[in-house]
Every structure is written in structure tokens, then in C-alpha cells.
Design an enzyme around this catalytic site. Structure first.
Site, mmCIF file in Angstrom:
data_model
loop_
_atom_site.group_PDB
_atom_site.id
_atom_site.type_symbol
_atom_site.label_atom_id
_atom_site.label_comp_id
_atom_site.label_asym_id
_atom_site.label_seq_id
_atom_site.Cartn_x
_atom_site.Cartn_y
_atom_site.Cartn_z
ATOM 1 N N HIS A 52 -5.690 -8.172 -3.563
ATOM 2 C CA HIS A 52 -6.465 -7.856 -4.758
ATOM 3 C C HIS A 52 -6.426 -9.029 -5.722
ATOM 4 O O HIS A 52 -5.865 -8.937 -6.810
ATOM 5 C CB HIS A 52 -5.902 -6.611 -5.443
ATOM 6 C CG HIS A 52 -6.203 -5.359 -4.697
ATOM 7 N ND1 HIS A 52 -5.291 -4.360 -4.517
ATOM 8 C CD2 HIS A 52 -7.335 -4.945 -4.080
ATOM 9 C CE1 HIS A 52 -5.843 -3.389 -3.812
ATOM 10 N NE2 HIS A 52 -7.078 -3.720 -3.531
ATOM 11 N N HIS A 87 -1.744 -3.877 3.467
ATOM 12 C CA HIS A 87 -1.801 -2.446 3.132
ATOM 13 C C HIS A 87 -1.739 -1.540 4.359
ATOM 14 O O HIS A 87 -1.423 -0.370 4.252
ATOM 15 C CB HIS A 87 -3.151 -2.100 2.483
ATOM 16 C CG HIS A 87 -3.352 -2.690 1.138
ATOM 17 N ND1 HIS A 87 -2.361 -2.818 0.223
ATOM 18 C CD2 HIS A 87 -4.472 -3.149 0.534
ATOM 19 C CE1 HIS A 87 -2.859 -3.353 -0.880
ATOM 20 N NE2 HIS A 87 -4.127 -3.565 -0.714
ATOM 21 N N CYS A 109 2.224 -5.039 6.336
ATOM 22 C CA CYS A 109 3.605 -5.303 5.914
ATOM 23 C C CYS A 109 4.562 -4.417 6.732
ATOM 24 O O CYS A 109 4.306 -3.220 6.903
ATOM 25 C CB CYS A 109 3.751 -5.002 4.425
ATOM 26 S SG CYS A 109 5.444 -5.218 3.882
ATOM 27 N N GLU A 139 -3.572 1.719 1.020
ATOM 28 C CA GLU A 139 -2.280 1.905 1.720
ATOM 29 C C GLU A 139 -2.051 3.391 1.998
ATOM 30 O O GLU A 139 -1.636 3.777 3.098
ATOM 31 C CB GLU A 139 -1.124 1.357 0.870
ATOM 32 C CG GLU A 139 0.225 1.550 1.573
ATOM 33 C CD GLU A 139 1.423 1.354 0.659
ATOM 34 O OE1 GLU A 139 1.418 0.419 -0.162
ATOM 35 O OE2 GLU A 139 2.368 2.166 0.758
ATOM 36 N N THR A 177 4.332 2.362 -1.221
ATOM 37 C CA THR A 177 5.369 1.334 -1.459
ATOM 38 C C THR A 177 5.401 0.839 -2.900
ATOM 39 O O THR A 177 6.441 0.400 -3.383
ATOM 40 C CB THR A 177 5.149 0.105 -0.544
ATOM 41 O OG1 THR A 177 3.830 -0.382 -0.740
ATOM 42 C CG2 THR A 177 5.392 0.431 0.910
ATOM 43 N N CYS A 206 8.996 -0.009 -2.011
ATOM 44 C CA CYS A 206 9.486 -1.327 -1.596
ATOM 45 C C CYS A 206 10.406 -1.917 -2.666
ATOM 46 O O CYS A 206 10.136 -1.788 -3.861
ATOM 47 C CB CYS A 206 8.268 -2.212 -1.404
ATOM 48 S SG CYS A 206 8.682 -3.903 -1.132
ATOM 49 N N SER A 235 -3.203 -2.156 -7.894
ATOM 50 C CA SER A 235 -2.516 -1.003 -8.473
ATOM 51 C C SER A 235 -1.108 -1.363 -8.928
ATOM 52 O O SER A 235 -0.618 -0.839 -9.919
ATOM 53 C CB SER A 235 -2.500 0.183 -7.501
ATOM 54 O OG SER A 235 -1.513 0.018 -6.544
ATOM 55 N N ASN A 236 -0.444 -2.304 -8.234
ATOM 56 C CA ASN A 236 0.911 -2.627 -8.690
ATOM 57 C C ASN A 236 0.871 -3.404 -10.005
ATOM 58 O O ASN A 236 1.764 -3.272 -10.822
ATOM 59 C CB ASN A 236 1.721 -3.312 -7.570
ATOM 60 C CG ASN A 236 1.347 -4.750 -7.360
ATOM 61 O OD1 ASN A 236 1.862 -5.625 -8.029
ATOM 62 N ND2 ASN A 236 0.429 -5.013 -6.442
ATOM 63 N N SER A 278 0.020 -9.686 -5.865
ATOM 64 C CA SER A 278 -1.031 -10.493 -5.254
ATOM 65 C C SER A 278 -1.474 -11.645 -6.161
ATOM 66 O O SER A 278 -2.582 -12.154 -6.006
ATOM 67 C CB SER A 278 -2.215 -9.591 -4.880
ATOM 68 O OG SER A 278 -2.453 -8.662 -5.879
HETATM 69 FE FE1 F3S Z 1 5.240 -5.181 1.598
HETATM 70 FE FE2 F3S Z 1 6.576 -4.567 -0.496
HETATM 71 FE FE3 F3S Z 1 4.804 -6.390 -0.621
HETATM 72 S S1 F3S Z 1 5.709 -3.175 0.942
HETATM 73 S S2 F3S Z 1 3.287 -5.850 0.875
HETATM 74 S S3 F3S Z 1 6.696 -6.488 0.560
HETATM 75 S S4 F3S Z 1 5.213 -4.889 -2.182
#
Ligand code: F3S
Length: 295
Positions: A52, A87, A109, A139, A177, A206, A235-236, A278
């Protein structure tokens, strides 16, 4: 970990979050696409934008990488190779490509792949899958596509309250995640109010996200201004903005340096900078250098 940069002659301090920017999974995905380009491959398509971030996607486009918005477009566009981004995608996408002998490079991932395996196994054993996350996020859509039975996506506490009114015998709870850890805990607590024959709860948030979110919170608490850098559809990054705004009312959400309106801004005191998973490092560096030099 926080980088603190203080500059003589000014009353400003800049704190750049060490966890800002590309996480392991995104870096791996982007690197793999650039490797394909370096190998001289043509006809490279990513299934959805690889990340993104408009800057990176534009650069890849200039190098000939195109985007499929849906795997069915492969029938018309005839890609040479399709890249599955970090994703992840539903199982049906792999089935589609295998049926047509489409070559693909899977850079899902590994942390997301692990969730696919969990929901596939637990749903095959008869558990109702609960995914805590945003149902519109690719995702989460990918995770749903690995469930072999019914599933429910919960994004809000009211939805968790509604869910416990249903009569499910066994459930398995996982998370997107990049979901907010505090909210995940809150929703799990709601789900715990009901007793189930079998209840499996796996925190699949994650570490990179948790770390980024808690570092952002820590910096925002002591900052006079916060700058959150990331794509508007990320979104993150949106969650980082949410967290930072809670602790620092003077929080800006930008995609690149150009989004900072320097004419109207005046930074003093402590300026905190963080960025979504990203956001390329060069953008973070550009913003921090500019803030440091111009104010
Ligand atoms: Fe993977 Fe965590 Fe990044 S799940 S894509 S390492 S935010």
C-alpha cells in the site's frame, strides 16, 4: 528503541521510531519483485498492488510490473508470472492458477501463511473460526478463503457481543496480523464470557506490528507533534495514526514529504516520526531530514 536527534541551536528534538517502515514480510515481497525485474523477466503481474504505497507501486509500474485487480483477469492479460503479495490470498486463487498452469511467485508473509494453516486445520476439525480484523482487508479475505467451514469476522466490540449470542459448540479465534493488540484482548475477553465445548485462542498479531504500535504510543506520549507516514489505504498506518492521535492531538498523516504543508506548520518541542509497514526508508529519511533542517 527510539532514535533521538537533538540539534544545537534549536529548541526542537526529533524522535524517529526505529520500528518505522518496512517490516520483514513487506521487505521480502518487494525485494522479490525487484529480483524478478533484475533477472530480466517480463510479463510480471502482482495480484493487487504489492504494497500500500503509491510511490513504490509507481516505480514498479515504470519498470514494467503491472497489477491484476482480480485473478480472473489472468485469462485475458496472460501474465508470464503472477506475484502473490505478503497479504496472502484465498486457497481458490492457487486452485485457479494451478488449473491454468499459471506460473506464480508466492511471497505471502510466513506469519500470514501460519494463520492459513491454523484456520484450515481447526475448521476441518469442526471449529467455527473467528477472525478478529477488518473484513474488507485482503489479508482477512485471504484467511477466510482457507476456512473449510463457517467463519465470522469481528471488527468491533458490538460484533463480539452479538457473536456470543450464537450457539457455537467449538471456536477458534485468530487475528489479522496488523490488528490492534489492545482491541484484540478486549474482544477475546468478551468471547470468554461464554463457555464453549472447545475454545482455541491464538494471538496471531505480528510482533512487528505490536512493536511498531507500542513504540508509536511511547513516542506520541512525549511528543508535541507526531508525523505518521504511510499510504492512505494502509490499514496498519491508519492504526498508527489512531494510536498517535490518542496521545498527541497534533498528529499528521502523510504519504510523502509533499503532504506536509510547511507554510502553515511550526514545529517546536519534540517531533515524533513513525511510519507504516509499507513505507520505504528513503521516504522516512527524507521527512526526518526535512523536519530537522527546515524547522
Ligand atoms: Fe508479515 Fe508482520 Fe509484515 S505479518 S507482512 S512481518 S507486519
Amino acid at each position: 528503541m527510539i532514535y533521538t536527534e537533538s540539534f544545537d541551536g534549536t529548541d526542537m528534538e526529533v524522535k524517529v521510531a526505529k520500528s518505522a517502515g518496512f517490516c520483514f514480510g513487506v521487505k521480502r515481497a518487494v525485494d522479490k519483485v525487484y529480483e524478478l525485474i533484475e533477472e530480466g523477466r517480463t510479463g510480471i503481474y502482482t495480484l493487487g498492488p504489492i504494497i500500500h504505497n503509491e510511490e513504490v507501486v509507481r516505480d514498479l509500474e515504470e519498470k514494467g510490473v503491472q497489477v491484476l485487480s482480480d485473478i480472473t483477469e489472468a485469462d485475458v492479460k496472460k501474465p508470464d508470472v503472477v506475484v502473490i503479495r505478503s497479504h496472502g490470498v484465498p486457497k481458490s486463487v492457487y486452485d485457479f492458477m494451478k488449473e491454468r498452469n499459471i506460473e506464480y511467485l508466492d511471497v505471502t508473509c510466513p506469519f500470514v501463511k501460519k494463520i492459513h494453516r491454523i484456520v484450515q486445520k481447526e475448521s476441518a476439525e469442526g471449529k467455527h473460526i473467528v477472525i478478529i480484523g477488518n473484513a474488507r482487508h485482503p489479508e482477512v479475505q485471504g484467511i477466510c478463503g482457507w476456512c473449510e467451514g463457517p467463519y465470522t469476522v469481528i471488527e468491533k466490540s458490538e460484533e463480539a457481543e452479538e457473536f456470543i449470542k450464537q450457539n457455537y459448540d467449538s471456536i477458534c479465534v485468530v487475528s489479522q496480523t496488523t490488528f490492534n493488540f489492545i482491541k484484540f484482548e478486549e474482544y477475546v475477553e468478551i468471547l470468554m464470557k461464554k463457555s464453549y465445548h472447545c475454545r482455541v485462542v491464538i494471538n496471531t498479531i505480528c510482533n512487528a506490528t505490536e512493536e511498531r504500535q507500542s513504540e508509536a504510543e511511547k513516542i506520541a506520549k512525549s511528543a508535541d507533534t507526531m508525523i505518521v507516514i504511510g499510504g492512505k489505504n494502509s490499514s496498519n498506518t491508519q492504526k498508527l495514526f489512531e494510536i498517535c492521535s490518542k496521545y498527541c492531538s497534533n498528529t499528521y498523516y502523510i504519504q510523502t514529504l509533499n503532504d506536509l504543508e510547511f507554510e502553515t506548520l511550526k514545529f517546536t518541542g519534540c517531533v515524533g516520526i513513525t511510519a507504516g509497514a509499507s513505507t520505504p526508508n528513503n521516504i522516512i529519511e527524507e521527512v526526518s531530514k526535512h523536519v530537522r533542517n527546515e524547522f
